[in-house]
Design an enzyme around this catalytic site. Structure first.
Site, PDB file in Angstrom:
ATOM      1  CG  LEU A 145      -4.067   4.027   1.214  1.00 46.49           C
ATOM      2  CD1 LEU A 145      -4.344   3.743   2.687  1.00 46.49           C
ATOM      3  CD2 LEU A 145      -2.851   3.238   0.750  1.00 46.49           C
ATOM      4  N   PRO A 146      -6.710   2.352  -2.063  1.00 49.19           N
ATOM      5  CG  PRO A 146      -6.368   0.121  -2.649  1.00 49.19           C
ATOM      6  CD  PRO A 146      -5.906   1.184  -1.692  1.00 49.19           C
TER       7      PRO A 146
ATOM      8  CB  THR B 171     -11.905   7.836  -4.845  1.00 50.26           C
ATOM      9  OG1 THR B 171     -11.140   8.634  -5.744  1.00 50.26           O
ATOM     10  CG2 THR B 171     -13.386   8.144  -5.037  1.00 50.26           C
TER      11      THR B 171
ATOM     12  CE  LYS C 248     -12.167  10.280  -8.437  1.00 54.45           C
ATOM     13  NZ  LYS C 248     -11.618  10.425  -9.767  1.00 54.45           N
TER      14      LYS C 248
HETATM   15  P1  NAD Z   1      -3.897   0.843  -6.997  1.00 55.96           P
HETATM   16  O1  NAD Z   1      -4.685  -0.346  -6.619  1.00 55.96           O
HETATM   17  O2  NAD Z   1      -3.060   0.834  -8.239  1.00 55.96           O
HETATM   18  O3  NAD Z   1      -2.898   1.249  -5.791  1.00 55.96           O
HETATM   19  C1  NAD Z   1      -3.236   1.220  -4.431  1.00 55.96           C
HETATM   20  C2  NAD Z   1      -1.963   0.894  -3.655  1.00 55.96           C
HETATM   21  O4  NAD Z   1      -2.239   0.997  -2.257  1.00 55.96           O
HETATM   22  C3  NAD Z   1      -1.462  -0.527  -3.908  1.00 55.96           C
HETATM   23  O5  NAD Z   1      -0.117  -0.475  -4.342  1.00 55.96           O
HETATM   24  C4  NAD Z   1      -1.592  -1.203  -2.535  1.00 55.96           C
HETATM   25  O6  NAD Z   1      -0.570  -2.159  -2.276  1.00 55.96           O
HETATM   26  C5  NAD Z   1      -1.483  -0.016  -1.612  1.00 55.96           C
HETATM   27  N1  NAD Z   1      -2.026  -0.205  -0.264  1.00 55.96           N
HETATM   28  C6  NAD Z   1      -3.236  -0.676   0.109  1.00 55.96           C
HETATM   29  N2  NAD Z   1      -3.358  -0.633   1.459  1.00 55.96           N
HETATM   30  C7  NAD Z   1      -2.189  -0.128   1.936  1.00 55.96           C
HETATM   31  C8  NAD Z   1      -1.687   0.177   3.236  1.00 55.96           C
HETATM   32  N3  NAD Z   1      -2.411  -0.041   4.352  1.00 55.96           N
HETATM   33  N4  NAD Z   1      -0.451   0.680   3.358  1.00 55.96           N
HETATM   34  C9  NAD Z   1       0.313   0.915   2.259  1.00 55.96           C
HETATM   35  N5  NAD Z   1      -0.098   0.660   0.992  1.00 55.96           N
HETATM   36  C10 NAD Z   1      -1.332   0.149   0.846  1.00 55.96           C
HETATM   37  O7  NAD Z   1      -4.936   2.049  -7.036  1.00 55.96           O
HETATM   38  P2  NAD Z   1      -4.792   3.431  -7.827  1.00 55.96           P
HETATM   39  O8  NAD Z   1      -5.257   3.255  -9.218  1.00 55.96           O
HETATM   40  O9  NAD Z   1      -3.447   4.014  -7.538  1.00 55.96           O
HETATM   41  O10 NAD Z   1      -5.935   4.275  -7.089  1.00 55.96           O
HETATM   42  C11 NAD Z   1      -5.756   4.785  -5.783  1.00 55.96           C
HETATM   43  C12 NAD Z   1      -6.967   5.651  -5.455  1.00 55.96           C
HETATM   44  O11 NAD Z   1      -7.072   6.696  -6.430  1.00 55.96           O
HETATM   45  C13 NAD Z   1      -8.303   4.897  -5.491  1.00 55.96           C
HETATM   46  O12 NAD Z   1      -9.126   5.372  -4.455  1.00 55.96           O
HETATM   47  C14 NAD Z   1      -8.867   5.244  -6.851  1.00 55.96           C
HETATM   48  O13 NAD Z   1     -10.290   5.173  -6.867  1.00 55.96           O
HETATM   49  C15 NAD Z   1      -8.351   6.660  -7.032  1.00 55.96           C
HETATM   50  N6  NAD Z   1      -8.165   7.110  -8.424  1.00 55.96           N
HETATM   51  C16 NAD Z   1      -7.583   6.308  -9.354  1.00 55.96           C
HETATM   52  C17 NAD Z   1      -7.409   6.777 -10.652  1.00 55.96           C
HETATM   53  C18 NAD Z   1      -6.765   5.934 -11.725  1.00 55.96           C
HETATM   54  O14 NAD Z   1      -6.829   6.320 -12.908  1.00 55.96           O
HETATM   55  N7  NAD Z   1      -6.138   4.814 -11.382  1.00 55.96           N
HETATM   56  C19 NAD Z   1      -7.819   8.067 -10.999  1.00 55.96           C
HETATM   57  C20 NAD Z   1      -8.383   8.876 -10.011  1.00 55.96           C
HETATM   58  C21 NAD Z   1      -8.545   8.383  -8.728  1.00 55.96           C
END
Ligand code: NAD
Length: 307
Positions: A70-71, A108, A183
């Site tokens: 999740l975000p 994260t 991280k």
């Molecule tokens: P994103 O915003 O693309 O996806 C997050 C998803 O979570 C969304 O689809 C949203 O609808 C869903 N969501 C939110 N609350 C929810 C709930 N209660 N129940 C079900 N679904 C829910 O984010 P991302 O890029 O996939 O990143 C996710 C995590 O990974 C973050 O913490 C980010 O910092 C970390 N991260 C991202 C990357 C990257 O390159 N994108 C790399 C490393 C770490």
């Protein structure tokens, strides 16, 4: 890709990272039931072969392991502990889990949030590790992520076969929350490094150099770094990176801003010096404030050129 006895998994959060991670678990033979609040995400990943549940509670029904991606802290705490406003508000999803289950949170988030969820889980006989990742969306799709793990060694060993379906490098950083600390340190460095790389490319371009030629020179010189190797911020220099598709997909500026905020909170709590981290946070905040929060963080090159 690792093979292991099939397990019943609930996967919550099918965004840029969670979707491909869940798919890799599915391809490795695990029975994955997934859920995302976004109907678009659910529709997309069900066409890729994932089974969807109608809610997070329905997803964990019959599961042995719950994985979340999740975000930010507030989403993870609201999901597991309850926010008072959603389906899971009657004490959160933990109420629907049974003793003996394993919880792996790959988001994260603040180390203190991980510890809060882990403590509440432990009170219900559920073990948890925090396992944030590095490697970007390409690493998520390829199953080559790096996991930074906080939790008891035996819990990590239980999770290992699943993590190996999604990643190539597993590091045990310490107790619950330690994965998040690792991280946050990594992403503070990444955020600073992307700005430095952008600044050097902008300087070269302003002085008539071809950014592609300069990138190659610096990549093979003492300025070489991950951005120049794998994630060049200058449009047209590198194929298959966000800069080559108008900064779509990838790692959002707002997520980088969140991670730099976590770094500064940790610095305030411990008195650690993070001068460049503060400057970097301000620059990403300006970029986000200019309406670019949804663009990949490498779009910071645009802000650098305005500054
Ligand atoms: P994103 O915003 O693309 O996806 C997050 C998803 O979570 C969304 O689809 C949203 O609808 C869903 N969501 C939110 N609350 C929810 C709930 N209660 N129940 C079900 N679904 C829910 O984010 P991302 O890029 O996939 O990143 C996710 C995590 O990974 C973050 O913490 C980010 O910092 C970390 N991260 C991202 C990357 C990257 O390159 N994108 C790399 C490393 C770490």
């Amino acid at each position: 890709m690792a093979t292991t006895a099939p397990q019943r998994l609930a996967f919550i959060g099918l965004g840029n990272m969670g979707g491909p991670m869940a798919l890799n678990l599915h391809k490795a033979g695990h029975r994955v039931t997934a859920f995302d609040l976004s109907p678009t995400a659910c529709e997309h990943w069900s066409t890729q072969g994932l089974s969807m549940a109608a809610s997070a509670v329905a997803a964990v029904n019959d599961a042995d392991v719950v994985i979340s991606m999740l975000p930010a802290s507030r989403h993870v705490e609201a999901l597991y502990l309850g926010s008072g406003s959603t389906l899971e508000d009657k004490g959160g999803l933990l109420q629907a889990l049974t003793p003996g289950m394993l919880l792996i949170d790959c988001s994260t988030i603040a180390p203190a949030s991980s510890r809060r969820v882990a403590e509440a889980a432990a009170q219900r006989g559920i073990t948890m590790i925090d396992a944030p990742v590095s490697g970007g969306t390409a690493g998520a799709a390829a199953g080559t992520l790096t996991f930074m793990i906080g939790g008891a060694p035996e819990t990590l060993e239980r999770a290992r076969p699943l993590l190996e379906c999604m990643g190539a490098n597993l590091f045990h950083a310490g107790a619950v929350g330690a994965g998040q600390v690792a991280k946050i340190c990594n992403n503070m460095l990444l955020g600073i490094m992307m700005i430095g790389t952008s600044e050097a490319l902008a300087l070269g371009a302003a002085n008539g150099l071809d950014p592609a030629v300069l990138s190659e020179i610096m990549r093979r010189s003492s300025g070489g770094n991950w951005a120049l190797e794998k994630y060049n911020p200058w449009p047209g220099v590198m194929a298959n990176v966000p800069a080559s598709r108008e900064y779509s997909g990838g790692f959002g500026t707002d997520l980088m801003l969140k991670d730099l905020g976590l770094a500064l909170e940790s610095a305030l709590a411990t008195g650690a010096p993070t001068t460049l981290g503060s400057v970097a946070r301000n620059l990403y905040a300006l970029h986000s404030g200019a309406g670019q929060g949804a663009l990949d963080f490498s779009s910071i090159v645009q802000q650098v050129m305005k500054s």
